[in-house]
Design an enzyme around this catalytic site. Structure first.
Site, short mmCIF file in Angstrom:
data_model
loop_
_atom_site.label_atom_id
_atom_site.label_comp_id
_atom_site.label_asym_id
_atom_site.label_seq_id
_atom_site.Cartn_x
_atom_site.Cartn_y
_atom_site.Cartn_z
CG HIS A 94 -1.09 7.05 -1.46
ND1 HIS A 94 -2.54 7.25 -1.97
CD2 HIS A 94 -1.55 6.34 -0.34
CE1 HIS A 94 -3.37 6.51 -1.20
NE2 HIS A 94 -2.95 6.05 -0.12
CG HIS A 114 -7.63 4.11 0.87
ND1 HIS A 114 -7.14 3.77 -0.37
CD2 HIS A 114 -6.66 5.01 1.56
CE1 HIS A 114 -5.92 4.10 -0.51
NE2 HIS A 114 -5.67 4.85 0.30
CD GLU A 132 -6.46 6.38 6.13
OE1 GLU A 132 -5.57 6.57 6.57
OE2 GLU A 132 -7.16 6.15 5.03
CG HIS A 154 -1.88 1.20 1.09
ND1 HIS A 154 -3.37 0.76 1.10
CD2 HIS A 154 -1.76 2.40 1.49
CE1 HIS A 154 -4.09 1.89 0.93
NE2 HIS A 154 -3.04 2.84 1.34
CD1 TRP A 156 -3.20 12.34 4.31
CD2 TRP A 156 -2.00 12.24 2.59
NE1 TRP A 156 -3.91 12.54 3.36
CE2 TRP A 156 -3.46 12.60 2.37
CE3 TRP A 156 -1.05 12.13 1.55
CZ2 TRP A 156 -3.81 12.77 0.92
CZ3 TRP A 156 -1.51 12.38 -0.01
CH2 TRP A 156 -2.85 12.47 -0.09
CD GLN A 182 -6.96 11.15 -1.39
OE1 GLN A 182 -5.94 10.56 -1.59
NE2 GLN A 182 -7.57 10.82 -0.13
CG ASP A 204 -0.74 5.12 3.99
OD1 ASP A 204 -1.10 5.21 2.54
OD2 ASP A 204 -1.34 5.41 4.70
#
Length: 456
Positions: free
Chosen positions: A58, A209, A212, A56, A314, A151, A308
């Site tokens: 991004h 996702h 979360e 996982h 983030w 997203q 991630d």
């Protein structure tokens, strides 16, 4: 043989194993392999593992930390808002440059497969097109699997329904979603159904996702498991994050986990990021936010860990080291039992490979010769030390190399070198690498290291 790794330790506990490689495949694993090769490397007391797999990530956002500003609150929602500010500033060249740089980091860290979610809510699909090009460029040395990720919400974001289909038409191979970010629970559940139906019609995998959030009433993973069973997608579906399970009551979870197991869901936890983004509304005690990793493992689900984020809206930290991810999981989920720690090593190697559906992955004859030699003696020590990847092989070819980390001491009546390995100090009265029987590498152009020799 074209290459033989001599006297390797394997993640399953076997020691002194010779690994014979011919072409791009492993052809032999045995003690005292009676064969020769133009290149033989002595990896005594070193762990040889299949490569790390990040289940996982991004990549469209990676290495953007501080652009156009820093996430001051450190929260998930500010990160999403910041990503919205960043998207208009993206260029294909910048996305590709950062992605390729991160792929370089990954290979050096022994990661040879990454599943990356890519935002499809941009009408131009800029990041999708850029990462499809990156995927082609890195294919000789890294498997990059793309997930079509709405997203801003599959239903919540105008045009996302059509854009997701377009991304899949362009070659993105996994269906993604974010049901807990839809406007209502009902819309979230509807998005799960629609996305699973798209995957079933196209013969694709699913990775959502899912939940979360700290909200224990966010239960879209239940719908995901049900739709997986209804559509016959068992073994092709993963739920990522699942952090709401941390806050659910035990009575509900006692029903949920068997349903997930029946559906053969893959589970992807992201320990580094889950811990810093969840529990933000708590004062004290603060929830950890990580999903129920031990219980899911005990129920027989395939549990993997992902990085991630690395230096993005983030998460300001990270360096692409999957052993750092496993190390955090052990602490956050109270997984310090010996077999539990071994399971955490599998959660960054074999388990994510299974979730991604990688072919030819593993340490058996017939598998691809994709291998990592670590400066550690076993899987648990690797997590403890987070050591250098001494050698990284892709299809039998050396693609990355790091000199061993050996501290030089200048102390009276003490060893001259320290390598931090438990096996070294327990196997030798003096604790030095030489006394432990390791062959110091002095080959021309190789730098300081251990155990390399050419048979010719």
């Amino acid at each position: 043989m074209d290459l033989i790794l001599r006297r390797a330790n394997l993640p399953d506990g076997r020691k002194g194993i010779d690994i014979g490689i011919q072409g791009d495949r492993i052809v032999a694993l045995e003690n005292n392999l009676q064969a020769t090769a133009p290149q033989e490397i002595d990896v005594s007391n070193r762990l040889v593992s299949p490569p790390f797999v990040d289940a996982h990530f991004h990549m469209d956002a990676t290495l953007t930390y501080g652009i156009p500003r820093v996430n001051q609150s450190g929260t998930l929602l500010e990160g999403i808002a910041l990503w919205g500010e960043l998207k208009p500033l993206l260029t294909p060249e910048a996305v590709m440059e950062r992605a390729l740089t991160y792929c370089d980091w990954a290979v050096a860290r022994g990661i040879l497969a990454i599943r990356t979610h890519v935002d499809v809510c941009d009408p131009n699909l800029l990041a999708v097109r850029a990462l499809l090009e990156v995927k082609q460029k890195v294919a000789p040395y890294l498997d990059l699997q793309l997930v079509a990720f709405p997203q801003d919400g599959y239903y919540r974001s105008p045009g996302a329904v059509q854009l997701l289909e377009k991304a899949l038409d362009l070659g993105v191979e996994v269906v993604g979603g974010i049901p807990h970010f839809e406007r209502t629970m009902a819309e979230g559940a509807a998005s799960v159904r629609a996305l699973c139906e798209i995957a079933a019609a196209r013969g694709l995998r699913v990775d959502l996702h899912c939940d979360e959030t700290d909200d224990p009433l966010s239960r879209h993973v239940e719908t995901l498991a049900y739709e997986t069973l209804r559509l016959g997608l068992q073994g092709r579906v993963a739920g990522s994050h699942l952090t709401s399970m941390h806050s659910m009551d035990n009575a509900y979870v006692s029903k949920l986990i068997p349903l997930m197991a029946e559906a053969e869901l893959g589970v992807v936890a992201n320990p580094l990021v889950n811990l810093v983004l969840q529990g933000r509304h708590d004062t004290y005690p603060k929830r950890r936010g990580l999903t129920r990793v031990p219980e899911l493992m005990a129920a027989g689900l395939t549990v993997a860990f992902g990085h991630d984020c690395v230096m993005d809206p983030w998460y300001p930290l990270g360096s692409g080291n999957m052993l750092e991810v496993a190390h955090m999981a052990i602490h956050a989920a109270h997984l310090t039992g010996y077999e539990q720690m071994r399971q955490c090593f599998l959660a960054v190697t074999e388990n994510p490979a299974r979730i991604l559906g990688l072919e030819g992955y593993g340490l058996e004859p017939g598998c691809y010769a994709d291998l990592v030699v670590l400066q550690a003696a076993d899987a648990v020590e690797a997590i403890r030390l987070k050591p250098a990847c001494l050698y990284v092989f892709r299809r039998g070819r050396l693609i990355a190399q790091t000199p061993p980390v050996v501290a030089q001491l200048h102390l009276p009546e003490r060893p001259t070198q320290v390598e931090f390995s438990r096996q070294l100090w327990t196997s030798s009265a003096h604790g030095t690498a030489e006394a432990a029987g390791l062959e110091l590498l002095q080959g021309e152009g190789q730098g300081a290291g251990y155990g390399h020799r050419d048979a010719n």
